[in-house]
Design an enzyme around this catalytic site. Structure first.
Site, PDB file in Angstrom:
ATOM      1  N   LYS A 232      -0.416   8.465   5.418  1.00 13.57           N
ATOM      2  CA  LYS A 232      -0.627   7.152   4.659  1.00 13.57           C
ATOM      3  C   LYS A 232      -0.390   7.758   3.085  1.00 13.57           C
ATOM      4  O   LYS A 232       0.874   8.046   2.893  1.00 13.57           O
ATOM      5  CB  LYS A 232      -2.013   6.363   4.821  1.00 13.57           C
ATOM      6  CG  LYS A 232      -2.094   5.798   6.411  1.00 13.57           C
ATOM      7  CD  LYS A 232      -3.195   5.214   6.780  1.00 13.57           C
ATOM      8  CE  LYS A 232      -3.254   4.782   8.019  1.00 13.57           C
ATOM      9  NZ  LYS A 232      -4.491   4.396   8.892  1.00 13.57           N
ATOM     10  N   ARG A 380      -0.434  -7.291   3.610  1.00 10.59           N
ATOM     11  CA  ARG A 380      -0.739  -6.343   2.975  1.00 10.59           C
ATOM     12  C   ARG A 380       0.331  -5.802   1.944  1.00 10.59           C
ATOM     13  O   ARG A 380       1.261  -5.608   2.472  1.00 10.59           O
ATOM     14  CB  ARG A 380      -1.233  -5.242   3.834  1.00 10.59           C
ATOM     15  CG  ARG A 380      -2.498  -5.325   4.543  1.00 10.59           C
ATOM     16  CD  ARG A 380      -2.850  -4.012   5.199  1.00 10.59           C
ATOM     17  NE  ARG A 380      -2.048  -3.223   5.834  1.00 10.59           N
ATOM     18  CZ  ARG A 380      -2.432  -2.307   6.533  1.00 10.59           C
ATOM     19  NH1 ARG A 380      -3.561  -1.715   6.242  1.00 10.59           N
ATOM     20  NH2 ARG A 380      -1.395  -1.737   7.056  1.00 10.59           N
TER      21      ARG A 380
END
Ligand SMILES: *Cc1c(COP(=O)(O)O)cnc(C)c1O
Length: 420
Positions: A232, A380
């Protein structure tokens, strides 16, 4: 900072003052038109990582062959120390890069339960990431212990009061995410850890959504254990190995359940009986993923170069800007901000709620802006401090406004794709 205006020139002013703007060129950008706001799911590819992986493949593997293990053997620890130093506030010898987050969670949770004999309760929360909840359900079933799942509001994040009520002297372990994967709510690591310690339990933090996005101080917060991923915000690539942290004084007291040969003392003696290596090495299992570990090292180095405080400052500025634009343009179109509004309580992404979030998120991708959808109705958007410009945030929200206002997402089929 000049006062907010929903005008594109304001974004350009912020870009002109951006100290991190040059880091944009440190990443591969084949498609220069693409606005990528999904570093919270898969971070972009750093140029140096691309070169380093090519070097490992061509030279170390291609030419060096098995001889390269002489330098590869220390890589999990070396990359771990880099993560410790630049990303999670851990002194050397407490972090190692290995396996997946899921497997590291299993290892550390199991070891923690063994270290609290007589206690038979694990606590987590119902908004925790699925793999965390499932692994703990599995451990509870395998060991015949109780998994106590506290309720967390999916937007507000973990409640200190609810955790305090659930704690008692039967609790061996509490496992929580530092930043909530859906809303981005940021938990108070030091405060919650202290609460857990008061009951004599161990605290295991999942850092997947905080590492590389918000400064983490494991040593200073008194945390016992932590796990995190690197694909990530650490930008180490799909399937890159996870990392784990075990505070130094706990290392000799905890024994993880997968007795693999990479955690064996004097590994190449190939002895008859398992005898764990001292220190953090005892938490390894089998042959590490070298290409992935090299990418972790480069990812951590790059963030270290930019400096997490500077990175966090820009992240807060960008998410605050994004929220201000959402209030101005999107609130009248049925959106609400689902992430905490207070910057200090928010991680690196912003979550917006809308009844049609799923088709809108897909229409947004079609319009060249990649964010993602999370159940039940959340979009998101994660601006990446090292690559995203304020102008891109402006353009992304402008396209989102356009798509929603004109309902141009109406033709998107409603069935959910396999990956969202
Ligand atoms: C992304 C994520 C994971 C992923 O676990 P893997 O084993 O790498 O698939 C786990 N926990 C949290 C909180 C995450 O955000």
């Amino acid at each position: 900072m000049t006062t907010f205006s929903a005008d594109r020139s304001y974004a350009q002013t912020l870009d002109a003052a951006d100290q991190l703007a040059t880091f944009r060129d440190r990443f591969v950008r084949q498609d220069r038109e693409l606005i990528y706001l999904d570093g919270n799911s898969l971070g972009p590819l750093p140029v140096r990582t691309q070169a380093r992986i090519a070097e490992v493949v061509d030279q170390d593997w291609g030419v060096g062959l098995v001889r390269s293990w002489d330098k590869w053997i220390q890589l999990p620890r070396q990359a771990g120390d880099m993560v410790g130093e630049h990303l999670v506030g851990a002194a050397p010898g407490q972090v190692t890069v290995c396996d997946s987050v899921t497997i590291n969670l299993y290892k550390l949770a199991w070891a923690a339960l063994d270290a609290r004999p007589g206690r038979d309760v694990i606590i987590t929360d119902d908004d925790n990431f699925p793999t965390d909840r499932y692994v703990l359900q599995g451990i509870a079933a395998q060991r015949g212990c109780e998994l106590r799942t506290i309720h967390t509001d999916m937007d507000a994040g973990v409640s200190v009061e609810t955790l305090a009520e659930a704690l008692d002297d039967r609790v061996a372990l509490v496992e929580l995410s530092h930043v909530a994967y859906r809303s981005g709510a940021l938990a108070d690591m030091a405060g919650l850890t202290e609460l857990v310690h008061e009951e004599g339990a161990l605290m295991l933090w999942d850092l997947c959504h905080s590492v590389g996005a918000v400064p983490v101080e494991l040593d200073a917060s008194g945390a016992d254990l932590a796990i995190g991923c690197t694909y990530k915000y650490v930008n180490a690539g799909p399937g890159a190995p996870g990392f784990l942290y075990v505070r130094e004084d706990l290392q000799s007291l905890l024994r993880q359940p997968i007795w693999g040969w990479f955690s064996q003392h004097d590994q190449f003696a190939m002895g008859p009986r398992y005898d764990p290596a001292p220190g953090i090495d005892s938490f390894l299992t089998g042959t590490p993923n070298i290409i992935g570990a090299v990418a972790v090292e480069e990812g951590a180095r790059l963030i270290g170069e930019a400096g997490l405080p500077a990175l966090r400052a820009k992240s807060v500025e960008m998410t605050s800007y994004l929220i201000a634009l959402a209030d101005e343009w999107l609130a009248p179109l049925g959106f609400t901000v689902a992430s905490p509004r207070e910057a200090a309580r928010r991680g690196g992404h912003v979550t917006l709620r809308h009844d049609d979030a799923l088709p809108i998120s897909q229409a947004l991708i079609r319009a060249g802006v990649v964010g993602d959808y999370r159940t039940p109705d959340r979009l998101r958007l994660g601006p990446i401090p090292l690559t995203t410009s304020f102008t891109e945030v402006f353009d992304a929200l402008d396209r989102l406004r356009e798509i929603t206002a004109t309902k141009s997402y109406a033709d998107i089929p409603l069935e959910q794709q396999r990956v969202t």
